[in-house]
Design a protein around this motif. Sequence first.
Motif, short mmCIF file in Angstrom:
data_model
loop_
_atom_site.label_atom_id
_atom_site.label_comp_id
_atom_site.label_asym_id
_atom_site.label_seq_id
_atom_site.Cartn_x
_atom_site.Cartn_y
_atom_site.Cartn_z
N VAL A 278 -10.46 4.28 -0.51
CA VAL A 278 -10.10 3.94 1.07
C VAL A 278 -11.12 3.13 1.65
O VAL A 278 -10.99 2.52 2.61
N THR A 279 -12.46 3.47 1.20
CA THR A 279 -13.39 2.65 1.99
C THR A 279 -13.25 1.18 1.62
O THR A 279 -13.62 0.33 2.66
N HIS A 280 -13.15 0.83 0.55
CA HIS A 280 -12.76 -0.55 0.13
C HIS A 280 -11.62 -1.05 0.95
O HIS A 280 -11.75 -2.24 1.71
N ALA A 281 -10.64 -0.39 1.07
CA ALA A 281 -9.21 -0.73 2.00
C ALA A 281 -9.80 -0.87 3.39
O ALA A 281 -9.30 -1.73 4.09
N TYR A 282 -10.73 0.02 3.97
CA TYR A 282 -11.16 0.04 5.30
C TYR A 282 -12.08 -1.38 5.61
O TYR A 282 -11.89 -2.15 6.58
N GLN B 285 -1.58 8.33 -4.95
CA GLN B 285 -0.72 9.38 -4.18
C GLN B 285 -0.88 10.45 -4.88
O GLN B 285 -0.87 11.54 -4.26
N GLY B 286 -0.50 10.59 -6.34
CA GLY B 286 -0.76 11.77 -6.85
C GLY B 286 -2.01 12.57 -6.78
O GLY B 286 -2.16 13.73 -6.79
N ASP C 42 -2.69 -1.61 -1.19
CA ASP C 42 -2.30 -1.42 -2.60
C ASP C 42 -3.72 -0.87 -3.23
O ASP C 42 -4.83 -1.54 -2.94
N PRO C 43 -3.78 0.34 -4.13
CA PRO C 43 -4.80 0.59 -4.63
C PRO C 43 -5.42 -0.26 -5.42
O PRO C 43 -4.91 -1.26 -6.18
N ALA C 44 -6.94 -0.48 -5.30
CA ALA C 44 -7.62 -1.45 -5.98
C ALA C 44 -8.19 -0.69 -7.33
O ALA C 44 -8.43 -1.72 -8.29
N LEU C 45 -8.14 0.54 -7.79
CA LEU C 45 -8.64 1.07 -8.83
C LEU C 45 -7.47 1.34 -9.53
O LEU C 45 -6.32 1.52 -9.31
N HIS C 46 -7.66 1.64 -10.98
CA HIS C 46 -6.86 2.07 -12.02
C HIS C 46 -6.65 3.83 -11.62
O HIS C 46 -7.57 4.45 -11.73
N TRP C 47 -5.33 4.01 -11.59
CA TRP C 47 -5.20 5.59 -11.45
C TRP C 47 -4.22 5.70 -12.76
O TRP C 47 -2.96 5.56 -12.60
N GLU C 48 -4.92 6.28 -13.63
CA GLU C 48 -3.82 6.66 -14.84
C GLU C 48 -2.88 7.74 -14.53
O GLU C 48 -1.95 7.94 -15.34
N ASN C 49 -3.17 8.60 -13.63
CA ASN C 49 -2.31 9.93 -13.74
C ASN C 49 -0.79 9.53 -13.11
O ASN C 49 -0.75 8.34 -12.42
#
Length: 1014
Positions: free
Chosen positions: A694-698, A602-603, A590-597
């Motif tokens: 992705v580094t955070h997820a890793y 994924q976008g 699950d993404p840790a950052l805000h992605w407003e797009n």
Amino acid sequence: MSQTPAPDPAAASDANYDYRGDDVERPELLDALASRVDGDVRFDSYSRQLYATDASAYEVTPIGVVFPKRTADVAAVVEYCASEDVPVLPRGGGTSLAGQTVNEAVVLDFTRYMDAPLDADPEAATARVQPGVTLARLNETLAPHDLKFAPDPAAGDRSVIGGAIGNNSTGSHSLKYGKTDAYVEEVEAVLADGTVTTFGETTVGELRERADADGGVESAVYAAALGVLEDDAAEVRERYPDMKRNVSGYNFDMLVDEAYGDADPATTELGEDATVNLARLLAGSEGTLALVTEATVSLEPVPETKAVALLTYEELLDAVDDVVDVLEHDPAAVEFIDDTLIDLAGDTTEFAPVVEMLPEGTRAALLVEFYADDDAEGEEKVDELVADRVGARAFDAIEAHDQADRDKVWKLRKAGNPILLSRTSDEKHLSFIEDCAVPADKLSEYVAGFHDILSEHDTFAAFYGHAGPGVLHVRPLVTTKTEEGLEDYEGIAEAVTDLVVELGGSVSGEHGDGRARTQFNRKLYGDRLWESFRELKSAYDPNWLLNPGQVCGYEPDEERPEGVPARAERVSMTEDLRYDPDYEFEASFDPALHWENDNGFQGMAELCHGCAGCRGDQDTTGGVMCPTYRASEEEIQATRGRANLLRQAMSGDLPDDELDVEFMHEVMDLCIGCKGCSNDCPSEVDMAKMKAEVTHAYHEEHGSSLRDKLFANVDTLSKVGSAFAPLSNLAQKVPGSRWLLKEFVGISDDRTLPSFSRETVHDWFADRGGCRVAPSEADREVVFFVDTYTNYSHPEVGKAAVRVLEAAGVHVELADRTDSGRPAHSKGFLKQSRATAAANVEALHPDVEAGKDVVLVEPSDAVMFQHDYLDLLDGARVERVAEHTYGVMEYLDVNRLVEGLDTTSAPTSLTYHGHCHQKSTKKDHHAVGVLRRAGYEVDPLDSGCCGMAGSFGYEAEHRSMSEAVGSVLFEQVEESPGEQVVAPGASCRTQLGDRDEEAEEPPTPVEMLDAVVR
């Protein structure tokens, strides 16, 4: 011209991986080719996936990739592949918009080694070039002779001469220059059996002498060309659109026009002395006939000057109806901008100022450019146009004569791609029917008819582009991820093709057939010429091994002649799409950052459309993106390469775990987080943000290294180092200490490590009694957030900032904290950087609410507050703090706090290297403006990343890449006339100080101000 050397593998050794891994699907083919060529041969999954896409909507995984070094390599590959029945595909920059450069084949990439302008003959106005040289590089070498290769496609800084020939490219100024075919004089080419030959001008008599359909490939080629002239010439005149802009099908019309001139082929005998140029038959063939390994091209003089008029219209159709009358004035370019694009541009920060200069009521515009021998002639041409057209159909006009004014006008025209390609939704403005060409007097019918088709499919598009030659770029908003969307995709293409054929136009006026439009060539040209295309293809390529299925082919249900393989079936526009109804994107985290797009992470991962802007040549285009690609020339290091592989990992196209050790090392590791792509990429792909994610997820799944943890906590380490200084500095010089750091931590042993100051900025500020400007005497109040590096290692920078702010009448307070969270954020420790950000916002928000601004001297830390905090935190408080945070030079500039200082006691000529993060947020100009107003002469370098990139340059395995990236900057510094180099970033100053034994760390801009305000 001298040959440009190939990239030095030693200069960026950590970017030259061994791609001959365990995942090679055809090891026997790899070994066979590797033993036959001097160039590189790669068949691993990463390399194959990197070349599975181009700038189109298509994706086909190739068999492998070869980087030939010379013609002999190309011939060896083609000869062996022919013997093994393996298809071959030539490729340049991969900028094709119709899918010409993706296929299930061995890809030959000419841009790595065969990329040189070999020599020029200014008197003959010709140049001999290798196929992989970019058009921008070629023109740069020709500039001293006031000559240029005339066709000017928009992607000229990354598209190459081989691709221009393969696509028969042109550009905005085709009214003057036409297409590439007119400039191809001779080519060295490798035929489908590996034969190396030369094609150029020849007579019909010579064709007859050499024609033998049964005499081998080369003889069959001459026979096929003769057959077109003898049997199909009248049909060619009848069926080919009478237009300058047609690149659909094979270049039969050029062949016929050369042989017959203005005569009617139906009633004229073909003379033995008539001349044709078979090199030009390869123009537009998309690598399906032969592989060009060298070309001699003719050149045009560079125009003395230019002048522009922007005619404005109240109605869209008024503008397109006016094109024919505008053409009577003999312009070099006529470009169209519609109301949709104007509205979209007006909603953007970058293009809104340009839209605001348009007269009120403008709903469409024609940009008209003239070439002239001098300014007076240019002004006269514009005056005549304006007098003729304003009041007729146009209601107003803007004139532009200076370079800066012309650039502003062209900026609006060029806004189309960046705006349309920035969508992160499933619906995209796809390139599949966007460069049809119709006669200029049919444009009104075409635009109206296209609008009707879009309405029938419940979508829209912007219309812009080359109205003069009848080529408007139109990218309908569609999705190919659903069956319904796929039906719209093909339905729009079918309907628009019918409209174009009805109006006497071409299915492609610029970007070629490829996978998107090959199926429509039969409709455009008829059965007879379609069969002639196939006969020509079979003559050049009997086994249909060269980029099969493109330009022509056999219908899926059509019986093929004996010996014609299944791969001769023509490609379909609905197959091999990058996104289709079966496509799935499944990240395991699950993404840790805000992605407003739209579509969030994924976008963003799907945003790259493949234009190859990240592969642009910095020497010819400038900008930041993409520094590791520029150093290594490896596709995997370009933003496009990383974005493609990241998307493919998430969608299951790559084997094994999506974020395994190998993926992180080979794909993500050398992204240095410069943020250049977030600004320089037309789509604003933010690879730095995706890498952090992705580094955070890793880290969450696999843990992290000691070195990463140390760098993430450098604030704590620096605090300890400062407390024990100078002993902590001496410890670095103890024999063996650097060896231990390298062996057990991975820190380079030949880098200058930061030293620590016992007296910090906080200590100094307290000892002096705080700020010298009382709040009651101050015009403004700021909280100075002294970053880790400034406080503990370079306090002189912080002291200078305080003194300059005081001299400007600002009351300064110091924040209690020194860690912005940038080090942890850059290393992908997002929980840590979020906690730090939250603590800083908590501490600073009351000051901001009290009317104070936050100021920092380190650019990366300022951008952390201004932008990255918004990715980590929610709420009004973080937004307020971000809004009121400034870099110190930005703060001085926007408030006009430093003017007219006496710089006579200091070096008055400065070379300024800006920080990547400032450039990505369009704040780099502030320092230049302040220094100039202070009295300094400033040469701002159009430089990329310094290569240090925070901790990156200290990491042992990245040392060579860091130096390779930095070498570009070092050369720019040496060539600059400035007496003193200045740079705001701590990393940049370290890199510049390490560039040689005599170099010193340069001062910051604020220190240059401090030197003259005290």
